[in-house]
Design a protein around this motif. Structure first.
Motif, mmCIF file in Angstrom:
data_model
loop_
_atom_site.group_PDB
_atom_site.id
_atom_site.type_symbol
_atom_site.label_atom_id
_atom_site.label_comp_id
_atom_site.label_asym_id
_atom_site.label_seq_id
_atom_site.Cartn_x
_atom_site.Cartn_y
_atom_site.Cartn_z
ATOM 1 N N LEU A 218 0.846 -1.198 0.000
ATOM 2 C CA LEU A 218 0.000 0.000 0.000
ATOM 3 C C LEU A 218 0.879 1.246 0.000
ATOM 4 C CD1 LEU A 218 -2.908 1.070 0.193
ATOM 5 C CD2 LEU A 218 -2.635 1.119 2.664
ATOM 6 N N MET A 222 1.048 4.068 -2.943
ATOM 7 C CA MET A 222 0.815 5.499 -2.716
ATOM 8 C C MET A 222 2.002 6.311 -3.220
ATOM 9 S SD MET A 222 -0.572 5.525 1.147
ATOM 10 C CE MET A 222 -2.208 5.063 1.650
ATOM 11 N N MET A 225 1.896 6.510 -6.931
ATOM 12 C CA MET A 225 0.795 7.384 -7.360
ATOM 13 C C MET A 225 1.147 8.854 -7.113
ATOM 14 S SD MET A 225 -2.812 5.449 -6.672
ATOM 15 C CE MET A 225 -2.775 5.603 -4.925
ATOM 16 N N VAL A 229 0.604 10.129 -10.762
ATOM 17 C CA VAL A 229 -0.691 10.751 -11.062
ATOM 18 C C VAL A 229 -0.997 11.914 -10.132
ATOM 19 C CG1 VAL A 229 -1.670 8.665 -12.078
ATOM 20 C CG2 VAL A 229 -1.985 9.098 -9.644
ATOM 21 N N THR A 231 -1.135 12.272 -6.739
ATOM 22 C CA THR A 231 -1.761 12.225 -5.412
ATOM 23 C C THR A 231 -0.810 12.909 -4.418
ATOM 24 O OG1 THR A 231 -0.810 10.047 -5.012
ATOM 25 C CG2 THR A 231 -3.081 10.124 -5.821
ATOM 26 N N GLN A 232 -1.319 13.204 -3.221
ATOM 27 C CA GLN A 232 -0.573 14.060 -2.291
ATOM 28 C C GLN A 232 -0.332 13.394 -0.943
ATOM 29 O OE1 GLN A 232 0.514 16.721 -3.566
ATOM 30 N NE2 GLN A 232 -0.912 17.424 -5.135
ATOM 31 N N PHE A 233 -0.278 12.060 -0.914
ATOM 32 C CA PHE A 233 -0.200 11.366 0.378
ATOM 33 C C PHE A 233 0.957 11.848 1.247
ATOM 34 C CE2 PHE A 233 -2.659 8.152 -1.975
ATOM 35 C CZ PHE A 233 -3.696 7.987 -1.076
ATOM 36 N N TRP B 138 -8.417 13.820 -6.776
ATOM 37 C CA TRP B 138 -7.386 13.044 -6.084
ATOM 38 C C TRP B 138 -6.070 13.802 -5.944
ATOM 39 C CZ3 TRP B 138 -8.910 12.291 -11.103
ATOM 40 C CH2 TRP B 138 -7.923 12.507 -12.072
ATOM 41 N N ASP B 139 -5.897 14.871 -6.740
ATOM 42 C CA ASP B 139 -4.582 15.487 -6.774
ATOM 43 C C ASP B 139 -4.538 16.884 -6.142
ATOM 44 O OD1 ASP B 139 -6.090 16.674 -8.689
ATOM 45 O OD2 ASP B 139 -4.694 16.392 -10.345
ATOM 46 N N ALA B 142 -4.303 15.670 0.210
ATOM 47 C CA ALA B 142 -4.127 14.293 0.675
ATOM 48 C C ALA B 142 -5.480 13.670 1.016
ATOM 49 C CB ALA B 142 -3.208 14.272 1.886
ATOM 50 N N SER B 145 -6.783 12.354 -2.152
ATOM 51 C CA SER B 145 -6.025 11.158 -2.548
ATOM 52 C C SER B 145 -6.517 9.943 -1.773
ATOM 53 C CB SER B 145 -4.534 11.352 -2.264
ATOM 54 O OG SER B 145 -4.068 12.559 -2.812
#
Lengths: 634, 215
Positions: A218, A222, A225, A229, A231-233, B138-139, B142, B145
């Motif tokens: 996972l 993340m 991604m 793409v 995402t901002q995790f 999603w972007d 967080a 996301s």
């Protein structure tokens, strides 16, 4: 009526030729490939280490530059953890567990083959990337933000993230295969309290894998991604958090140390028992210790994060847990000592490696207790003290038992014994070389030498200890070379081995060396913990199974706890579809490094290959119907 | 112990002196007797862990954040709630199919699987509408996301469950058939239940947690 060995061999053999090789499903063929592949990655990771040691041998050295050095330590750590240490233990289990529990085959042989191919392709991908100068360079734990989109430019960290996907898919599938084999395919009468301790160790390890590996998958998904793409995790500027990575990584990463270490404990129990010529002292305590270690290992992950903003109270909890896990390890060590002291020792190479374990692991374990304490950890965090500690634990705890295990089971794998004289040279060079290489690192760490630096200046005064350490590392390399020479020459000219050359007590020694394709021509019934030492069957009680098909692949399924006979089950025949499914999966994984659409389009060939794999043929079904007997329906 | 050793004498097994004869034992079995059931359980353990860790990540990010949802409104309730109802309702035909499989009633299995597939198509279509009503991208944060990934993970399960069921249903219509294919149907139903059950906490987290924190 006795079993027809020739007919069984025709039924169970993998097909000949290259196409047959790709379609192989015999757990022994897959297991041997798995072991050899993992060993090759061990050698590759070792060569990277030797290069690092050559660079560090003297101050201000120019052999390797900083960029390559970053890739070297990342590749070394990733190779040793993901491509060697975890897979090699699974590989040994894939070969040995079905034999130890007295089964004709492994559960889900095709899934097992698929897991091997996925692992192989993942490893090859990493090394192709490395040779193309896009090897990962952010450390084997790939911390963000260094590995994130802002600082980890290029595709280096993406290859790392997909390496994780490959190896974890493989590891998770093998765990399911092993758990099911242990739960459902044991010989009749092999109740759970008669399981060999290596099988117990693999059962505990496989359960740990199920609950730990998803975490790193996972986390790395993340990460990729975030990089691919948007995402901002892990991006604090958009509400993400970099420490999330560390939690998810170490929730996997600490149990991972134990799914390298626990199989090593399993090997030791087998070796010590055989070479002390007595059952292991305190079997129930040993089993409970393995299970306890498995549970406790999930409560340690934050001790890798003592230098972060975790609350102090939380740190105290993880300190306590880190010290507590020493208890079950100590219980096992005392049980082994009792076994050795009351046994009649047979001082062969495998036992030497087992004894080497005691010395090295105890030192590594003690520095582990030190590092579990927050103030000391903060002092030596990110120094060579930690490098010394982790190599003492992993090489002492896993690699020494593993080499012992290779000497021990080599005759079962190949039908020939390995040379004793070279074996002793191998052991002593390894043992001395190891301590010369890693002991000085404790001192270097206490003197403040940080990890992951490509060089240091002469006035730091670290030159002598580093030079000694490098000499030790080359000694280890020489000893591994001796091992390879020993294995290759023994393969051709070693002393031929009988079914049970060491006089051991467990079932894998009840069949020929190497075993026939069906594992056991006469399937055993088990009435004791060491069936070969203590057949213990009351007069008139059954000793062998008959009535399984001989002209088609059939295994006996038994009940979970007591291993009472339950039903017959068809075992699948060889097929190339696991290989093609793995190829399709590899294309999707590698493609997704470059475009997210690979996940969509790449899924189509995977679905086709997997359906072809599952779809039963008319011929198979006809054969199966001939032998079909319906269970009682409600 | 003689010929009637009760330890071995079950399900057609016969202990005859030194030999345990298993030739008359069944060639497949349902539920936890079947190795495939254990493999299904293993997959459920893995995927359940993934969902639990994803929930951990969601709440961890929340705990580190000043506001939640980060600069967005919570997802619109309509489609998510409708899908929860569809998913829960699908448990009924799924259960019925499982029971039919365990009776080896081919006709009922075919009917049951067809109904299940209709449900699967429905919840996948509504899932598409759910993605359109998340009120976030999603972007951008967080939070977004985490929401998209959590819903995406579950959607992957809906799609694979749909495909598993479809392939198995086709096989039940075209053959080649034998008794143990009914075991496959029964185990497919176990996995279906997992996919539905896993949705309930996800629904609560995605749709209700941010609302309740506002209240």
């Amino acid at each position: 009526m006795t079993a027809d060995a020739a007919l069984l061999e025709r039924t169970w053999a993998d097909r000949p030729g290259f196409a047959g090789w790709l379609a192989a499903v015999d757990h022994k063929s897959i297991g041997k490939r798995f072991i050899v592949t993992a060993f090759c990655f061990f050698v590759a990771g070792g060569l990277l280490a030797a290069l690092m040691r050559a660079q560090l041998a003297r101050p201000d050295n120019k052999l390797v530059g900083p960029d390559l050095y970053n890739q070297l330590f990342t590749m070394h750590g990733s190779t040793m953890m993901f491509l060697f240490a975890v897979p090699v233990m699974e590989a040994m289990a894939v070969y040995l567990v079905p034999l130890m529990v007295g089964a004709r085959a492994i559960a889900f042989p095709r899934m097992n083959a698929y897991a091997y191919w996925i692992y192989l392709f993942g490893g090859l991908m990493l090394y192709v990337a490395f040779f193309l100068k896009v090897g990962p360079d952010a450390g084997w734990f790939s911390y963000v933000p260094l590995a994130g989109p802002e600082y980890g430019v290029g595709k280096r960290s993406d290859f790392w993230a997909q390496l994780i996907t490959f190896t974890e898919v493989s590891g998770l599938l093998v765990s399911i295969v092993i758990i099911t084999t242990i739960f459902k395919l044991r010989a009749p009468g092999m109740t759970l309290d008669r399981l060999p301790l290596f099988v117990w160790a693999m059962l505990v390890t496989s359960f740990m894998v199920l609950f730990a590996m998803p975490s790193v998958m996972l986390a790395s998904t993340m990460l990729i991604m975030d990089r691919l793409v948007g995402t901002q995790f892990y991006n604090p500027a958009a509400g993400g958090d970099a420490i999330l990575w560390q939690h998810l990584f170490w929730f996997f990463g600490h149990p991972e140390v134990y799914f390298i270490f626990i199989p090593g404990l399993g090997f030791l129990s087998m070796l010590i028992s055989t070479f002390s010529r007595r059952p292991v002292f305190g079997y129930p305590a040993m089993v409970l210790s393995l299970v306890a270690t498995g549970f406790l290992s999930f409560g340690l992950w934050v001790h890798h994060m003592f230098a972060t903003n975790v609350p102090e109270l939380g740190k105290s909890f993880f300190t306590a847990m880190s010290m507590m896990i020493a208890i079950p390890s100590a219980v096992q060590i005392f049980c082994w000592l009792a076994t050795l002291l009351t046994g009649r020792l047979n001082m062969k190479t495998p036992l030497l490696f087992a004894l080497g374990f005691f010395f090295i692991l105890v030192i590594g374990g003690l520095t582990g207790v030190l590092l579990g304490s927050v103030p000391l950890d903060l002092q030596v965090h990110d120094t060579y003290f930690v490098v010394a500690h982790l190599h003492y634990v992993l090489i002492g705890g896993a690699v020494f038992p593993l080499f012992g295990a290779w000497y021990y089971w080599f005759p079962k794998f190949t039908g020939r014994l390995m040379g004793e004289r070279l074996g002793r040279w191998n052991f002593w060079l390894f043992f001395v070389g190891f301590n010369v290489a890693f002991w000085p690192m404790h001192h270097l760490g206490l003197q403040g030498m940080p990890r992951r630096v490509y060089t240091y200046s002469a006035e730091m005064g670290w030159g002598t200890l580093n030079l000694i350490s490098t000499l030790g590392a080359f000694t280890i390399a020489a000893s591994v070379l001796l091992f390879v020479i020993n294995a290759v020459t023994s393969l051709r000219r070693g002393t031929p081995a009988s079914a049970n050359p060491w006089g051991a007590g467990t079932l894998e020694w009840a069949t020929a060396s190497p075993p026939p394709s069906c594992n056991f021509v006469e399937l055993p019934v088990v009435r004791a913990r060491d069936p070969l030492w203590d057949p213990a069957a009351e007069p008139g009680s059954p000793r062998r199974v008959q009535g399984l098909a001989e002209d088609t692949r059939e295994v006996l399924v038994t009940t979970l706890m007591e291993a009472r006979p339950d039903h017959r089950m068809a075992s699948p025949a060889p097929t190339p579809w696991p290989f093609w499914s793995a190829v399709a999966t590899a294309v999707m994984f590698v493609g997704s490094i470059f475009t997210p659409w690979a996940v969509v389009w790449g899924s189509i060939p995977i679905a086709i290959a997997v359906i072809a794999w599952f779809w039963p043929t008319r011929a198979e079904t006809r054969k199966s119907l001939e032998r079909e007997k319906q269970p009682a329906l409600p | 112990m003689s010929a009637a050793d009760p330890f071995f004498e079950r399900e057609g097994a016969r202990a005859l002196g030194e030999v345990l004869d298993v030739a008359q034992m069944p060639s497949y079995a349902y539920g936890d007797r079947s190795p495939m059931w254990w493999a299904t359980l293993g997959v459920i353990a893995i995927e359940g862990t993934v969902f639990a860790l994803m929930a951990f990540a969601y709440f961890y990010l929340w705990s580190q954040s000043q506001s939640w949802p980060q600069g967005a409104r919570p997802p619109k309730l309509t489609w998510g709630t409708l899908n929860t109802i569809i998913l829960l309702a699908s448990v009924l035909p799924n259960y019925w199919t499982k029971k039919a499989a365990e009776r080896q009633d081919l006709r009922q299995v075919r009917i049951g699987m067809t109904i299940c597939i209709v449900f699967a198509v429905a919840f996948i279509v509504v899932r598409g509408l759910e993605f359109g009503a998340l009120n976030c991208r999603w972007d951008t944060s967080a939070y977004g996301s985490a929401v998209w990934t959590m819903l995406g993970l579950h959607t992957t399960h809906l799609v694979t469950d749909f495909l598993d069921t479809l392939v198995l249903a086709v096989l039940m219509f075209t053959g080649p058939l034998e008794g143990r294919r009914f075991v496959d149907v029964s185990e497919n139903a176990v996995y279906w239940n997992f996919v539905v059950l896993a949705w309930l906490p996800i629904y609560a987290i995605l749709y209700w947690a941010p609302r309740l924190s506002h209240a």
